[in-house]
Design a protein around this motif. Structure first.
Motif, PDB file in Angstrom:
ATOM      1  N   ARG A   1       0.832  -1.182   0.000  1.00  0.00           N
ATOM      2  CA  ARG A   1       0.000   0.000   0.000  1.00  0.00           C
ATOM      3  C   ARG A   1       0.876   1.244   0.000  1.00  0.00           C
ATOM      4  O   ARG A   1       1.943   1.266   0.597  1.00  0.00           O
ATOM      5  N   GLY A   2       0.385   2.281  -0.587  1.00  0.00           N
ATOM      6  CA  GLY A   2       1.113   3.536  -0.608  1.00  0.00           C
ATOM      7  C   GLY A   2       0.934   4.360   0.655  1.00  0.00           C
ATOM      8  O   GLY A   2       1.732   5.218   0.962  1.00  0.00           O
ATOM      9  N   ASN A   3      -0.128   4.102   1.398  1.00  0.00           N
ATOM     10  CA  ASN A   3      -0.324   4.819   2.661  1.00  0.00           C
ATOM     11  C   ASN A   3      -0.573   3.796   3.760  1.00  0.00           C
ATOM     12  O   ASN A   3      -0.717   2.615   3.511  1.00  0.00           O
ATOM     13  N   GLY A   4      -0.583   4.270   4.969  1.00  0.00           N
ATOM     14  CA  GLY A   4      -0.827   3.369   6.087  1.00  0.00           C
ATOM     15  C   GLY A   4       0.393   3.187   6.954  1.00  0.00           C
ATOM     16  O   GLY A   4       1.390   3.886   6.829  1.00  0.00           O
ATOM     17  N   ALA A   5       0.320   2.202   7.839  1.00  0.00           N
ATOM     18  CA  ALA A   5       1.384   1.939   8.795  1.00  0.00           C
ATOM     19  C   ALA A   5       2.569   1.267   8.109  1.00  0.00           C
ATOM     20  O   ALA A   5       2.409   0.492   7.180  1.00  0.00           O
ATOM     21  N   LYS A   6       3.765   1.568   8.596  1.00  0.00           N
ATOM     22  CA  LYS A   6       4.990   1.000   8.046  1.00  0.00           C
ATOM     23  C   LYS A   6       5.899   0.553   9.179  1.00  0.00           C
ATOM     24  O   LYS A   6       5.968   1.193  10.210  1.00  0.00           O
ATOM     25  N   TYR A   7       6.620  -0.546   8.983  1.00  0.00           N
ATOM     26  CA  TYR A   7       7.579  -1.072   9.966  1.00  0.00           C
ATOM     27  C   TYR A   7       6.934  -1.251  11.334  1.00  0.00           C
ATOM     28  O   TYR A   7       7.400  -0.720  12.331  1.00  0.00           O
ATOM     29  N   VAL A   8       5.886  -2.022  11.377  1.00  0.00           N
ATOM     30  CA  VAL A   8       5.045  -2.121  12.570  1.00  0.00           C
ATOM     31  C   VAL A   8       5.184  -3.469  13.270  1.00  0.00           C
ATOM     32  O   VAL A   8       5.721  -4.428  12.723  1.00  0.00           O
ATOM     33  N   LEU A   9       4.637  -3.522  14.470  1.00  0.00           N
ATOM     34  CA  LEU A   9       4.458  -4.756  15.203  1.00  0.00           C
ATOM     35  C   LEU A   9       2.990  -5.151  15.041  1.00  0.00           C
ATOM     36  O   LEU A   9       2.108  -4.422  15.500  1.00  0.00           O
ATOM     37  N   GLU A  33      -2.873   1.240  12.226  1.00  0.00           N
ATOM     38  CA  GLU A  33      -3.853   0.643  11.323  1.00  0.00           C
ATOM     39  C   GLU A  33      -4.488  -0.563  11.990  1.00  0.00           C
ATOM     40  O   GLU A  33      -3.811  -1.302  12.705  1.00  0.00           O
ATOM     41  N   ILE A  34      -5.776  -0.757  11.745  1.00  0.00           N
ATOM     42  CA  ILE A  34      -6.492  -1.913  12.256  1.00  0.00           C
ATOM     43  C   ILE A  34      -7.095  -2.631  11.054  1.00  0.00           C
ATOM     44  O   ILE A  34      -7.867  -2.045  10.292  1.00  0.00           O
ATOM     45  N   LEU A  35      -6.710  -3.898  10.883  1.00  0.00           N
ATOM     46  CA  LEU A  35      -7.108  -4.687   9.717  1.00  0.00           C
ATOM     47  C   LEU A  35      -7.983  -5.856  10.137  1.00  0.00           C
ATOM     48  O   LEU A  35      -7.894  -6.343  11.269  1.00  0.00           O
ATOM     49  N   ASP A  36      -8.780  -6.356   9.183  1.00  0.00           N
ATOM     50  CA  ASP A  36      -9.475  -7.618   9.400  1.00  0.00           C
ATOM     51  C   ASP A  36      -8.544  -8.755   8.960  1.00  0.00           C
ATOM     52  O   ASP A  36      -7.456  -8.487   8.433  1.00  0.00           O
ATOM     53  N   PRO A  37      -8.917 -10.019   9.153  1.00  0.00           N
ATOM     54  CA  PRO A  37      -8.019 -11.124   8.831  1.00  0.00           C
ATOM     55  C   PRO A  37      -7.614 -11.221   7.357  1.00  0.00           C
ATOM     56  O   PRO A  37      -6.594 -11.830   7.036  1.00  0.00           O
ATOM     57  N   THR A  38      -8.386 -10.612   6.467  1.00  0.00           N
ATOM     58  CA  THR A  38      -8.041 -10.663   5.035  1.00  0.00           C
ATOM     59  C   THR A  38      -7.124  -9.511   4.631  1.00  0.00           C
ATOM     60  O   THR A  38      -6.747  -9.402   3.468  1.00  0.00           O
ATOM     61  N   GLY A  39      -6.801  -8.637   5.582  1.00  0.00           N
ATOM     62  CA  GLY A  39      -5.963  -7.480   5.277  1.00  0.00           C
ATOM     63  C   GLY A  39      -6.747  -6.234   4.941  1.00  0.00           C
ATOM     64  O   GLY A  39      -6.169  -5.197   4.630  1.00  0.00           O
ATOM     65  N   GLY A  40      -8.071  -6.315   5.006  1.00  0.00           N
ATOM     66  CA  GLY A  40      -8.903  -5.141   4.741  1.00  0.00           C
ATOM     67  C   GLY A  40      -8.794  -4.137   5.877  1.00  0.00           C
ATOM     68  O   GLY A  40      -8.875  -4.510   7.049  1.00  0.00           O
ATOM     69  N   ARG A  41      -8.611  -2.899   5.536  1.00  0.00           N
ATOM     70  CA  ARG A  41      -8.466  -1.844   6.539  1.00  0.00           C
ATOM     71  C   ARG A  41      -9.814  -1.544   7.182  1.00  0.00           C
ATOM     72  O   ARG A  41     -10.781  -1.222   6.518  1.00  0.00           O
ATOM     73  N   ARG A  42      -9.869  -1.634   8.499  1.00  0.00           N
ATOM     74  CA  ARG A  42     -11.076  -1.308   9.257  1.00  0.00           C
ATOM     75  C   ARG A  42     -10.981   0.060   9.903  1.00  0.00           C
ATOM     76  O   ARG A  42     -11.993   0.704  10.153  1.00  0.00           O
ATOM     77  N   ALA A  43      -9.763   0.501  10.207  1.00  0.00           N
ATOM     78  CA  ALA A  43      -9.555   1.830  10.783  1.00  0.00           C
ATOM     79  C   ALA A  43      -8.097   2.223  10.596  1.00  0.00           C
ATOM     80  O   ALA A  43      -7.220   1.369  10.479  1.00  0.00           O
ATOM     81  N   MET A  44      -7.870   3.537  10.560  1.00  0.00           N
ATOM     82  CA  MET A  44      -6.510   4.052  10.475  1.00  0.00           C
ATOM     83  C   MET A  44      -6.486   5.397  11.191  1.00  0.00           C
ATOM     84  O   MET A  44      -7.382   6.214  11.015  1.00  0.00           O
ATOM     85  N   ALA A  45      -5.473   5.589  12.031  1.00  0.00           N
ATOM     86  CA  ALA A  45      -5.340   6.845  12.764  1.00  0.00           C
ATOM     87  C   ALA A  45      -3.910   7.337  12.620  1.00  0.00           C
ATOM     88  O   ALA A  45      -2.966   6.589  12.884  1.00  0.00           O
ATOM     89  N   PRO A  46      -3.724   8.577  12.193  1.00  0.00           N
ATOM     90  CA  PRO A  46      -2.366   9.105  12.044  1.00  0.00           C
ATOM     91  C   PRO A  46      -1.708   9.347  13.398  1.00  0.00           C
ATOM     92  O   PRO A  46      -2.384   9.593  14.394  1.00  0.00           O
ATOM     93  N   THR A  47      -0.383   9.249  13.421  1.00  0.00           N
ATOM     94  CA  THR A  47       0.366   9.610  14.622  1.00  0.00           C
ATOM     95  C   THR A  47       0.749  11.075  14.511  1.00  0.00           C
ATOM     96  O   THR A  47       0.494  11.715  13.501  1.00  0.00           O
TER      97      THR A  47
END
Length: 135
Positions: A1-9, A33-47
């Motif tokens: 993805r071009g946006n979203g979380a990077k280098y995460v736990l 980022e909060i994803l469902d089991p298929t990788g679909g984004r359910r929520a995203m909040a910027p830091t």
């Protein structure tokens, strides 16, 4: 993805509606980022900034209201408690102590009252136990 979380736990657990599986991507660059089991984004909040939460090790607690929260300490020494349904801050605490290296947060029922708390060690030797009682 071009946006979203990077280098995460990725932290996997029953954080979705009715205990459905979710994947929280936290402690990296740019977003929670909060994803469902298929990788679909359910929520995203910027830091606050791109590097604010790099090298931070978050933890998750179940709240007294039945919801789930993620706790993380930023590289500026601010502890954030974020709701895992939408990623928004529930509360935050400025510890006024900047970390000297990677930070780690752990969680559990620290005082035996049946509620989970966050445990955070600060660079000055302070040990914080943080939790919610009534939201």
């Amino acid at each position: 993805r071009g946006n979203g979380a990077k280098y995460v736990l990725p932290i996997v657990g029953p954080y979705g509606p009715d205990g459905s599986l979710r994947i929280a991507l936290a402690g990296g660059l740019e977003q929670l980022e909060i994803l469902d089991p298929t990788g679909g984004r359910r929520a995203m909040a910027p830091t606050g900034s791109i590097y604010e939460r790099q090298f931070a090790g978050p933890a998750v607690v179940r709240r007294p209201d039945g919801g789930w929260s993620l706790g993380i300490l930023t590289n500026q020494g601010v502890f954030h408690c974020q709701d895992l349904s939408d990623g928004r801050d529930r509360w935050k605490l400025d510890t006024e102590v900047k970390p000297t290296g990677p930070t780690r947060v752990v969680s559990g029922d620290l005082d035996g009252d049946g509620r989970e708390e966050f445990l955070v060690g600060l660079a000055d030797g302070t040990l914080l136990a943080l939790g919610e009682e009534n939201g």
